[in-house]
Design a protein around this motif. Structure first.
Motif, PDB file in Angstrom:
ATOM      1  N   ASN A 159     -16.739   1.437 -40.256  1.00 30.71           N
ATOM      2  CA  ASN A 159     -17.768   2.791 -41.181  1.00 30.71           C
ATOM      3  C   ASN A 159     -18.033   3.109 -42.358  1.00 30.71           C
ATOM      4  OD1 ASN A 159     -20.756   0.578 -40.692  1.00 30.71           O
ATOM      5  ND2 ASN A 159     -20.195   0.884 -38.647  1.00 30.71           N
ATOM      6  N   GLN A 181     -23.748  -1.112 -27.828  1.00 32.28           N
ATOM      7  CA  GLN A 181     -24.604  -2.180 -28.504  1.00 32.28           C
ATOM      8  C   GLN A 181     -24.926  -1.671 -30.645  1.00 32.28           C
ATOM      9  OE1 GLN A 181     -24.337  -5.026 -27.681  1.00 32.28           O
ATOM     10  NE2 GLN A 181     -24.821  -5.995 -29.715  1.00 32.28           N
ATOM     11  N   GLN A 184     -22.446  -1.127 -32.446  1.00 37.09           N
ATOM     12  CA  GLN A 184     -21.457  -2.784 -32.733  1.00 37.09           C
ATOM     13  C   GLN A 184     -22.139  -3.509 -33.924  1.00 37.09           C
ATOM     14  OE1 GLN A 184     -20.390  -5.656 -29.701  1.00 37.09           O
ATOM     15  NE2 GLN A 184     -20.055  -3.950 -28.447  1.00 37.09           N
ATOM     16  N   ASP A 185     -23.334  -3.465 -33.449  1.00 34.13           N
ATOM     17  CA  ASP A 185     -24.557  -3.983 -34.505  1.00 34.13           C
ATOM     18  C   ASP A 185     -24.584  -3.331 -36.128  1.00 34.13           C
ATOM     19  OD1 ASP A 185     -25.507  -5.773 -32.616  1.00 34.13           O
ATOM     20  OD2 ASP A 185     -27.027  -4.323 -31.797  1.00 34.13           O
ATOM     21  N   ARG A 186     -23.602  -1.900 -35.710  1.00 38.23           N
ATOM     22  CA  ARG A 186     -24.036  -1.614 -37.850  1.00 38.23           C
ATOM     23  C   ARG A 186     -22.836  -1.565 -37.800  1.00 38.23           C
ATOM     24  NH1 ARG A 186     -24.595   5.007 -36.197  1.00 38.23           N
ATOM     25  NH2 ARG A 186     -26.381   3.992 -35.603  1.00 38.23           N
ATOM     26  N   LYS A 188     -20.944  -4.916 -37.153  1.00 38.85           N
ATOM     27  CA  LYS A 188     -21.555  -6.570 -38.102  1.00 38.85           C
ATOM     28  C   LYS A 188     -22.270  -6.976 -39.241  1.00 38.85           C
ATOM     29  CE  LYS A 188     -20.332  -7.691 -33.385  1.00 38.85           C
ATOM     30  NZ  LYS A 188     -20.204  -8.760 -31.833  1.00 38.85           N
ATOM     31  N   LYS A 189     -23.198  -5.649 -39.012  1.00 43.09           N
ATOM     32  CA  LYS A 189     -24.126  -5.684 -40.366  1.00 43.09           C
ATOM     33  C   LYS A 189     -23.391  -5.025 -41.563  1.00 43.09           C
ATOM     34  CE  LYS A 189     -28.134  -5.524 -37.622  1.00 43.09           C
ATOM     35  NZ  LYS A 189     -29.413  -4.512 -37.557  1.00 43.09           N
ATOM     36  N   ASN A 190     -22.191  -4.809 -41.644  1.00 42.49           N
ATOM     37  CA  ASN A 190     -21.318  -3.825 -43.493  1.00 42.49           C
ATOM     38  C   ASN A 190     -20.827  -5.282 -42.921  1.00 42.49           C
ATOM     39  OD1 ASN A 190     -19.742  -2.858 -44.437  1.00 42.49           O
ATOM     40  ND2 ASN A 190     -20.143  -1.131 -43.139  1.00 42.49           N
ATOM     41  N   PRO A 191     -21.048  -5.319 -44.628  1.00 41.53           N
ATOM     42  CA  PRO A 191     -20.348  -6.611 -45.110  1.00 41.53           C
ATOM     43  C   PRO A 191     -19.224  -6.551 -45.164  1.00 41.53           C
ATOM     44  CG  PRO A 191     -21.497  -5.300 -46.668  1.00 41.53           C
ATOM     45  CD  PRO A 191     -21.933  -5.022 -45.590  1.00 41.53           C
ATOM     46  N   THR A 194     -14.319  -7.129 -41.498  1.00 42.95           N
ATOM     47  CA  THR A 194     -14.186  -8.793 -41.093  1.00 42.95           C
ATOM     48  C   THR A 194     -13.316  -7.885 -39.518  1.00 42.95           C
ATOM     49  OG1 THR A 194     -11.828  -8.418 -42.356  1.00 42.95           O
ATOM     50  CG2 THR A 194     -13.853  -8.983 -43.626  1.00 42.95           C
ATOM     51  N   TRP A 195     -13.215  -9.134 -39.080  1.00 44.75           N
ATOM     52  CA  TRP A 195     -13.174  -8.953 -37.504  1.00 44.75           C
ATOM     53  C   TRP A 195     -11.626  -9.762 -37.306  1.00 44.75           C
ATOM     54  CZ3 TRP A 195     -16.010  -5.500 -34.958  1.00 44.75           C
ATOM     55  CH2 TRP A 195     -16.858  -5.185 -35.327  1.00 44.75           C
TER      56      TRP A 195
END
Length: 325
Positions: A159, A181, A184-186, A188-191, A194-195
């Motif tokens: 992030n 969690q 992770q959520d923070r 995954k919300k970041n545009p 990528t993963w």
């Protein structure tokens, strides 16, 4: 007999040496296998106050060492194999030096970043491979970055790096992340993030000057590919260099030395800890240096009050300093 021995020559240990040497305590500083600490592995340091144009990490550490030597600090290369805190003076067994005794001890042995131990990794530290986003993120403005790891630290650094990079790819060897969690959520919300999960890092690919990619293998299919990147941040944790104390000093669950709040005092009177060996949160050169100053002042106060010193705070002469060598 030494008044003070300092273990480690990173920003914390060298700052402590400067302060104690100026107080006429003439500390003996034991250098480990990596004099200067982790900062010598970096290239430009742009966030240490007083250097508006930046400074090379190795040069900064060399300057701090010369400053300590100027005021009377002594340096000796060796590897501490054993310590005995059962009696004061404390006994240190140092490979390359022998056995020595000291009335007080400042521990600034730092914490080592865990590495992947894959080809191309170590030789490219400072050439695109980094273990500190706060230190090096600025150098990757508008570039593609890979963050290796799946814990809270990896999510936090991913992030953070999106402030600079055009894209941050998180590479993790498993399908499931270890991070909490909420972290992770923070992420995954970041545009910008990528993963690449189920991806096992195998080799750091580099050109003549810098990193160009990371070779990974899919843990399910076995397929290999090279992920193009300008930088790779390894975020799989740190390990404090405290194993040789053999549980004689109080540490937390991760092995970091615990100190009394607001001080550098450990649970052993006369033993002080500063720098990354007692700090798993900030891990910055400037905070390490600040804690080194604190350790020196705490140590000086201890020596002044100690019956062993008999109120004598004069410098030890050269014969006393090197009498055991």
């Amino acid at each position: 007999m030494y008044k003070t021995v300092i273990l480690g020559t990173g920003p914390a240990g060298l700052t402590a040496a400067i302060y104690l040497a100026r107080a006429n305590i003439s500390p003996l500083v034991i250098e480990g296998p990596e004099p200067g600490g982790q900062l010598t592995l970096t290239t430009d340091v742009e966030n240490f106050p007083g250097f508006p144009e930046g400074i090379m990490g190795r040069e900064l550490m060399q300057n701090m060492r010369r400053q300590a030597e100027r005021f009377g600090a002594k340096f000796k290369r060796g590897w501490v194999k054993k310590v005995d805190f059962s009696n004061n003076p404390f006994t240190l067994t140092v490979e390359g030096i022998g056995e020595l005794k000291t009335q007080s001890l400042i521990i600034s042995t730092g914490a080592s970043a865990k590495l992947l131990e894959i080809p191309g990794e170590r030789e490219n530290i400072g050439r695109g491979v980094s273990t500190c986003a706060t230190c090096d993120g600025f150098f990757f403005r508008g570039k593609k970055i890979i963050v290796v790891g799946g814990g809270d630290s990896a999510m936090e650094e991913a992030n953070f790096l999106t402030k600079f990079a055009s894209e941050v790819r998180v590479v993790h060897r498993r399908k499931e992340l270890r991070a909490s969690q909420i972290m992770q959520d923070r992420a995954k919300k970041n545009p910008k993030i990528t993963w690449s999960l189920n991806s096992i890092p195998e080799e750091v690919i580099a050109g003549d000057r810098h990193v160009t990619g990371l070779k990974v293998k899919n843990s399910e299919t076995g397929k290999e590919e090279v992920l193009e990147t300008d930088g790779i941040f390894i975020t799989i944790g740190h390990k404090p260099n405290t194993a040789f104390f053999d549980n004689q000093i109080k540490t937390d669950d991760m092995g970091y030395i615990m100190v009394n709040p607001g001080t550098t005092e450990t649970n052993i009177p006369g033993v002080f800890a500063c720098g990354d060996v007692q700090d798993h949160k900030y891990r910055q050169a400037i905070t390490a240096a600040g804690s080194g100053c604190m350790a020196a002042l705490d140590c000086e106060k201890y020596l002044d009050a100690s019956e062993l010193c008999s109120g004598n705070n004069q410098s030890i002469n050269e014969n006393q300093i090197w009498g055991g060598f």
